[in-house]
Design a protein around this motif. Structure first.
Motif, PDB file in Angstrom:
ATOM      1  N   HIS A  44       0.819  -1.222   0.000  1.00  0.00           N
ATOM      2  CA  HIS A  44       0.000   0.000   0.000  1.00  0.00           C
ATOM      3  C   HIS A  44       0.852   1.270   0.000  1.00  0.00           C
ATOM      4  O   HIS A  44       0.423   2.301  -0.519  1.00  0.00           O
ATOM      5  CB  HIS A  44      -0.962   0.006   1.184  1.00  0.00           C
ATOM      6  N   CYS A  88       2.755   6.645  -1.564  1.00  0.00           N
ATOM      7  CA  CYS A  88       1.618   5.719  -1.593  1.00  0.00           C
ATOM      8  C   CYS A  88       1.517   5.048  -2.966  1.00  0.00           C
ATOM      9  O   CYS A  88       1.834   5.659  -3.996  1.00  0.00           O
ATOM     10  CB  CYS A  88       0.319   6.458  -1.289  1.00  0.00           C
ATOM     11  N   ASN A 128      -1.505   3.190  -3.803  1.00  0.00           N
ATOM     12  CA  ASN A 128      -2.901   2.983  -4.191  1.00  0.00           C
ATOM     13  C   ASN A 128      -3.821   3.758  -3.247  1.00  0.00           C
ATOM     14  O   ASN A 128      -3.349   4.496  -2.359  1.00  0.00           O
ATOM     15  CB  ASN A 128      -3.253   1.493  -4.188  1.00  0.00           C
ATOM     16  N   ARG A 129      -5.109   3.559  -3.451  1.00  0.00           N
ATOM     17  CA  ARG A 129      -6.093   4.278  -2.643  1.00  0.00           C
ATOM     18  C   ARG A 129      -6.000   3.903  -1.172  1.00  0.00           C
ATOM     19  O   ARG A 129      -6.118   4.761  -0.298  1.00  0.00           O
ATOM     20  CB  ARG A 129      -7.488   3.986  -3.181  1.00  0.00           C
ATOM     21  N   ARG A 161      -3.295   5.866   0.486  1.00  0.00           N
ATOM     22  CA  ARG A 161      -3.633   7.269   0.718  1.00  0.00           C
ATOM     23  C   ARG A 161      -4.617   7.421   1.885  1.00  0.00           C
ATOM     24  O   ARG A 161      -4.503   8.360   2.685  1.00  0.00           O
ATOM     25  CB  ARG A 161      -4.196   7.886  -0.568  1.00  0.00           C
ATOM     26  N   ILE A 162      -5.601   6.505   1.974  1.00  0.00           N
ATOM     27  CA  ILE A 162      -6.543   6.551   3.100  1.00  0.00           C
ATOM     28  C   ILE A 162      -5.805   6.295   4.415  1.00  0.00           C
ATOM     29  O   ILE A 162      -6.019   6.987   5.416  1.00  0.00           O
ATOM     30  CB  ILE A 162      -7.684   5.524   2.898  1.00  0.00           C
TER      31      ILE A 162
END
Length: 251
Positions: free
Chosen positions: A191, A218, A220-221, A224-225
């Protein structure tokens, strides 16, 4: 007549201390108010003589004067505790991580003033910052591990065990590089990738400071989350870790 003498004597003795340090007379002679050797003027101030004896004059229920000598100990001056606080600073331009600054999703640095005379071993300083963490930091790390295990992200323990099989670790962070003034730890996961540089450098106050710079990229999503969620905790933890190192290394 006797009462007048007692009043006059008390007026001289009460605000003063009998001078033992510079007088040739013994303490009991000086404290005997009926002695012809007693001289209420032969006194010294508390700050002038630490061996002085204070004369405490009181009257008992029968009206008799009670004389009591108390050793005088100068009050110790309290030195206020000055806690060394970490502060935000620009990312070190001379760090080995500088090529990674471009396009980073997280880029921050903090520094703390080090006490005079501390070790110049950057690894020792890094261990003081990353291995002696407060209970609340360890608790947050456990929470992070439990939550991120649900999305197949490695726990801190797993990262540390895997790294220890390959080389040195500090805390659970793999050591990626080390020089005389900078040590880099970090790890890669699916991630995100992160790096933390611990740097020892001189500052404008002719002293030394310990700097921690963090770079995160980062993938991927989820990365980032995750980063958005932990970033506020990250900043507090880094500052607390630097302050802990400064306290632990103080001599």
């Amino acid at each position: 007549m006797s009462e007048a003498r007692e009043t006059a004597t008390s007026a001289f003795v009460a605000p003063r201390l009998t001078e033992v340090c510079s007088s040739g007379q013994s303490g009991p002679d000086l404290l005997d108010l009926s002695s012809s050797h007693f001289d209420p003027i032969a006194t010294c101030a508390p700050q002038d003589c630490c061996d002085a004896e204070r004369v405490d004059i009181r009257k008992d229920y029968g009206g008799k004067i009670v004389r009591k000598a108390n050793r005088y100990a100068p009050p110790q001056q309290l030195v206020p505790h000055r806690m060394t606080k970490a502060r935000a600073v620009p990312m070190p331009s001379n760090s080995v991580l500088a090529p990674l600054y471009a396009g980073a999703d997280l880029l921050d640095a903090f520094a703390v003033q080090l006490p005079a005379g501390v070790s110049d071993d950057v690894e020792e300083l890094a261990r003081a910052a990353l291995e002696r963490q407060a209970w609340w930091i360890r608790a947050l790390t456990r929470v992070r591990d439990v939550v991120m295990a649900t999305v197949a992200v490695k726990s801190s323990r797993a990262v540390g065990l895997a790294a220890a099989a390959r080389g040195p670790v500090i805390g659970f962070f793999p050591v990626l590089s080390k020089s005389a003034t900078e040590l880099v730890v970090g790890a890669d996961d699916w991630h995100l990738d992160f790096r933390v540089a611990i740097q020892l450098r001189a500052n404008a106050a002719n002293g030394r400071e310990l700097v921690a710079g963090t770079v995160v990229h980062c993938h991927n999503r989820l990365g980032r989350i995750y980063l958005t969620t932990i970033a506020p905790f990250h900043r507090v933890i880094v500052q607390a870790s630097l302050e802990q190192a400064a306290r632990a290394m103080k001599i």
